[in-house]
Write a protein that holds these residues in place. Structure first.
Motif, PDB file in Angstrom:
ATOM      1  N   CYS A  80       0.763  -1.532   0.213  1.00 14.75           N
ATOM      2  CA  CYS A  80       0.134  -0.061  -0.398  1.00 14.75           C
ATOM      3  C   CYS A  80       0.832   0.987  -0.007  1.00 14.75           C
ATOM      4  CB  CYS A  80      -0.635  -0.247   1.205  1.00 14.75           C
ATOM      5  SG  CYS A  80      -2.013   1.248   1.197  1.00 14.75           S
ATOM      6  N   PRO A  81       0.527   2.454  -1.143  1.00 18.02           N
ATOM      7  CA  PRO A  81       1.723   3.099  -0.875  1.00 18.02           C
ATOM      8  C   PRO A  81       0.957   4.148  -0.108  1.00 18.02           C
ATOM      9  CG  PRO A  81      -0.031   3.534  -2.692  1.00 18.02           C
ATOM     10  CD  PRO A  81      -0.195   2.350  -2.382  1.00 18.02           C
ATOM     11  N   GLN A  82       0.040   4.399   0.482  1.00 23.38           N
ATOM     12  CA  GLN A  82      -0.663   4.925   1.791  1.00 23.38           C
ATOM     13  C   GLN A  82      -0.451   4.238   3.366  1.00 23.38           C
ATOM     14  OE1 GLN A  82      -0.595   7.141  -0.446  1.00 23.38           O
ATOM     15  NE2 GLN A  82      -2.612   8.109   1.007  1.00 23.38           N
ATOM     16  N   SER A  83      -0.686   3.454   3.571  1.00 22.49           N
ATOM     17  CA  SER A  83       0.302   3.259   4.857  1.00 22.49           C
ATOM     18  C   SER A  83       1.602   2.739   4.834  1.00 22.49           C
ATOM     19  CB  SER A  83      -0.412   1.534   4.507  1.00 22.49           C
ATOM     20  OG  SER A  83      -0.317   0.335   4.458  1.00 22.49           O
ATOM     21  N   ASP A  84       1.674   2.503   6.759  1.00 19.20           N
ATOM     22  CA  ASP A  84       3.834   2.966   7.069  1.00 19.20           C
ATOM     23  C   ASP A  84       3.031   2.310   8.524  1.00 19.20           C
ATOM     24  OD1 ASP A  84       5.875   3.617   8.049  1.00 19.20           O
ATOM     25  OD2 ASP A  84       6.769   5.289   6.857  1.00 19.20           O
ATOM     26  N   THR A 131       0.509   6.331  12.062  1.00 17.44           N
ATOM     27  CA  THR A 131      -1.272   6.582  12.398  1.00 17.44           C
ATOM     28  C   THR A 131      -2.228   7.344  11.168  1.00 17.44           C
ATOM     29  OG1 THR A 131      -1.005   8.119  14.325  1.00 17.44           O
ATOM     30  CG2 THR A 131      -0.566   5.395  14.835  1.00 17.44           C
ATOM     31  N   GLN A 132      -1.405   8.233  10.278  1.00 18.89           N
ATOM     32  CA  GLN A 132      -2.585   8.801   9.059  1.00 18.89           C
ATOM     33  C   GLN A 132      -3.477   7.635   9.163  1.00 18.89           C
ATOM     34  OE1 GLN A 132      -2.287  11.460   7.131  1.00 18.89           O
ATOM     35  NE2 GLN A 132      -1.046  12.568   9.310  1.00 18.89           N
ATOM     36  N   PHE A 133      -3.020   5.559   8.354  1.00 16.71           N
ATOM     37  CA  PHE A 133      -4.162   5.475   7.753  1.00 16.71           C
ATOM     38  C   PHE A 133      -3.520   3.683   8.508  1.00 16.71           C
ATOM     39  CE2 PHE A 133      -5.021   3.001   3.428  1.00 16.71           C
ATOM     40  CZ  PHE A 133      -5.996   2.293   4.080  1.00 16.71           C
ATOM     41  N   ASP A 134      -4.116   3.298   8.407  1.00 19.23           N
ATOM     42  CA  ASP A 134      -3.798   1.823   9.307  1.00 19.23           C
ATOM     43  C   ASP A 134      -3.556   1.322   8.259  1.00 19.23           C
ATOM     44  OD1 ASP A 134      -4.148   2.376  11.809  1.00 19.23           O
ATOM     45  OD2 ASP A 134      -5.321   2.277  11.962  1.00 19.23           O
ATOM     46  N   GLY A 135      -4.059   0.651   6.854  1.00 21.96           N
ATOM     47  CA  GLY A 135      -3.587   0.484   6.040  1.00 21.96           C
ATOM     48  C   GLY A 135      -4.881  -1.005   5.641  1.00 21.96           C
ATOM     49  N   PRO A 136      -5.036  -1.523   4.538  1.00 21.90           N
ATOM     50  CA  PRO A 136      -5.727  -2.319   4.143  1.00 21.90           C
ATOM     51  C   PRO A 136      -6.034  -3.347   4.980  1.00 21.90           C
ATOM     52  CG  PRO A 136      -3.788  -2.317   2.573  1.00 21.90           C
ATOM     53  CD  PRO A 136      -3.906  -1.611   3.391  1.00 21.90           C
ATOM     54  N   SER A 190     -17.508   1.337  10.443  1.00 19.00           N
ATOM     55  CA  SER A 190     -17.750   1.626   9.435  1.00 19.00           C
ATOM     56  C   SER A 190     -17.064   3.545   9.754  1.00 19.00           C
ATOM     57  CB  SER A 190     -18.936   2.474   8.790  1.00 19.00           C
ATOM     58  OG  SER A 190     -19.660   3.122   9.362  1.00 19.00           O
ATOM     59  N   LEU A 191     -17.159   4.043  10.838  1.00 16.35           N
ATOM     60  CA  LEU A 191     -17.050   5.518  11.750  1.00 16.35           C
ATOM     61  C   LEU A 191     -15.239   5.251  11.521  1.00 16.35           C
ATOM     62  CD1 LEU A 191     -17.631   8.197  12.278  1.00 16.35           C
ATOM     63  CD2 LEU A 191     -18.568   7.521  14.001  1.00 16.35           C
ATOM     64  N   GLN A 192     -14.884   4.117  12.233  1.00 19.50           N
ATOM     65  CA  GLN A 192     -14.088   3.671  12.912  1.00 19.50           C
ATOM     66  C   GLN A 192     -12.910   3.296  12.215  1.00 19.50           C
ATOM     67  OE1 GLN A 192     -12.975  -0.547  14.223  1.00 19.50           O
ATOM     68  NE2 GLN A 192     -11.907  -0.308  16.300  1.00 19.50           N
ATOM     69  N   ALA A 193     -13.006   2.479  10.730  1.00 24.95           N
ATOM     70  CA  ALA A 193     -12.651   2.566   9.861  1.00 24.95           C
ATOM     71  C   ALA A 193     -12.175   4.142   8.704  1.00 24.95           C
ATOM     72  CB  ALA A 193     -13.560   2.452   8.184  1.00 24.95           C
ATOM     73  N   ILE A 194     -13.297   4.936   9.233  1.00 25.06           N
ATOM     74  CA  ILE A 194     -13.053   6.986   9.070  1.00 25.06           C
ATOM     75  C   ILE A 194     -12.188   7.678   9.292  1.00 25.06           C
ATOM     76  CG2 ILE A 194     -14.099   8.597   8.322  1.00 25.06           C
ATOM     77  CD1 ILE A 194     -14.663   6.595   6.322  1.00 25.06           C
ATOM     78  N   LYS A 195     -11.738   7.556  10.906  1.00 26.31           N
ATOM     79  CA  LYS A 195     -11.131   8.080  12.442  1.00 26.31           C
ATOM     80  C   LYS A 195      -9.472   7.117  11.538  1.00 26.31           C
ATOM     81  CE  LYS A 195     -14.619   8.032  15.757  1.00 26.31           C
ATOM     82  NZ  LYS A 195     -14.941   8.118  16.846  1.00 26.31           N
ATOM     83  N   SER A 253      -7.862   7.852   2.748  1.00 26.64           N
ATOM     84  CA  SER A 253      -6.488   7.756   2.509  1.00 26.64           C
ATOM     85  C   SER A 253      -6.091   7.190   1.635  1.00 26.64           C
ATOM     86  CB  SER A 253      -5.298   7.753   3.188  1.00 26.64           C
ATOM     87  OG  SER A 253      -5.569   9.326   4.838  1.00 26.64           O
ATOM     88  N   CYS A 254      -7.359   6.003   1.601  1.00 30.27           N
ATOM     89  CA  CYS A 254      -6.807   5.260   0.544  1.00 30.27           C
ATOM     90  C   CYS A 254      -7.403   5.548  -0.854  1.00 30.27           C
ATOM     91  CB  CYS A 254      -8.291   3.711   0.455  1.00 30.27           C
ATOM     92  SG  CYS A 254      -7.779   3.041  -1.264  1.00 30.27           S
ATOM     93  N   VAL A 255      -5.714   5.115  -2.184  1.00 31.20           N
ATOM     94  CA  VAL A 255      -6.019   5.974  -3.612  1.00 31.20           C
ATOM     95  C   VAL A 255      -6.301   5.231  -4.395  1.00 31.20           C
ATOM     96  CG1 VAL A 255      -4.320   7.800  -2.839  1.00 31.20           C
ATOM     97  CG2 VAL A 255      -3.923   5.384  -3.617  1.00 31.20           C
TER      98      VAL A 255
END
Ligand code: FES
Length: 252
Positions: free
Chosen positions: A161-165, A169-174, A194-199, A204-206
């Motif tokens: 994933c190019p967005q997760s690291d 903690t920005q994007f937890d990833g797939p 779903s709210l948890q996923a948004i938080k 950030s998923c592209v």
């Protein structure tokens, strides 16, 4: 370890394999080592590593099941995150540990940050007090099992994933988004996943679908992220319109 080459199988060729090695007790930094391996048809990367082990070349790696079930053998093979037990060995293969985690030794990485995140996110069904599994029909439970429970948590999707690291903690990833979708579909879970996923950065998923491309069990995390986002938006709009209608009828 057992020797993969049966005495009656004659090697067809010799393949070279380049491995990124690191021993924190003796090495200042990781370095590449090149090894030769007698190649037989359909030989996998894990078999090549086992062969080296049999030859007293102790490259550290994990492989618990050797049949695509445990996810422990994920590594970067020719730059792509893959399971070593299902990837065929090519000549001049390059093998290195997953890049998002600290290396413990050679091809073994420390994934304890992921385990901690599972605990932080409470990725288990949050049941209502007194709710019993016995109240759920076996069909519903089976459908739940069939959907996302196939994830073997190999971390290949996170790596691609190019967005997760793992450090951010920005994007937890797939992988985590998939788990949120999975737990959210549990008949007894009461959390708003779903709210948890948004938080946790679902927007950030592209939509590059790299996670789906590398998943060894054909799960499509990108699609699930899309569903989580859609569900969160629907909930938000319905709350908004309900409030708006409430105000409107109060004003009349
Ligand atoms: S060793 Fe278990 S998935 Fe490869």
């Amino acid at each position: 370890m057992t020797t993969y080459l049966q005495p009656i199988i004659k090697p067809e060729a010799v393949h070279t394999i380049r491995i990124r090695c690191f021993n924190r007790e003796t090495d200042a930094k990781p370095h590449w080592q090149v090894y030769s391996v007698p190649y037989v048809r359909s030989m996998t990367v894990i078999q090549a590593l086992e062969h080296l082990w049999d030859q007293n070349t102790y490259i550290a790696f994990r492989a618990n099941c050797r049949e695509m079930t445990c996810g422990s053998c994920a590594m970067l093979i020719n730059g792509k995150p893959q399971l070593a037990c299902m990837t065929l060995l090519e000549n001049e293969s390059k093998v290195e540990p997953l890049s998002q985690y600290p290396v413990l030794r050679d091809l073994i990485v420390d994934t304890s940050s992921v385990e901690q995140k599972y605990r932080d996110l409470k990725l288990w069904p949050e049941r209502q007090r007194g709710a019993q599994m016995g109240s759920v029909s076996s069909d519903v439970l089976e459908a739940y099992q069939q959907t996302y429970s196939r994830c073997i948590e190999c971390h290949c999707c996170l790596e691609s994933c190019p967005q997760s690291d793992a450090e951010t903690t920005q994007f937890d990833g797939p992988m985590f988004m998939l788990q949120m979708a999975r737990i959210g579909s549990h008949p007894l879970d009461t959390e708003n996943r779903s709210l948890q996923a948004i938080k946790r950065g679902a927007f950030s998923c592209v939509n590059c679908y790299e996670c789906a491309a590398v998943c060894p069990v054909d799960l499509n995390a990108a699609e699930e992220i899309g569903r989580l986002r859609g569900s969160a938006l629907r909930r938000t709009f319905s709350v908004f319109f309900r409030r708006l209608l409430g105000r409107h009828s109060a004003a009349q």
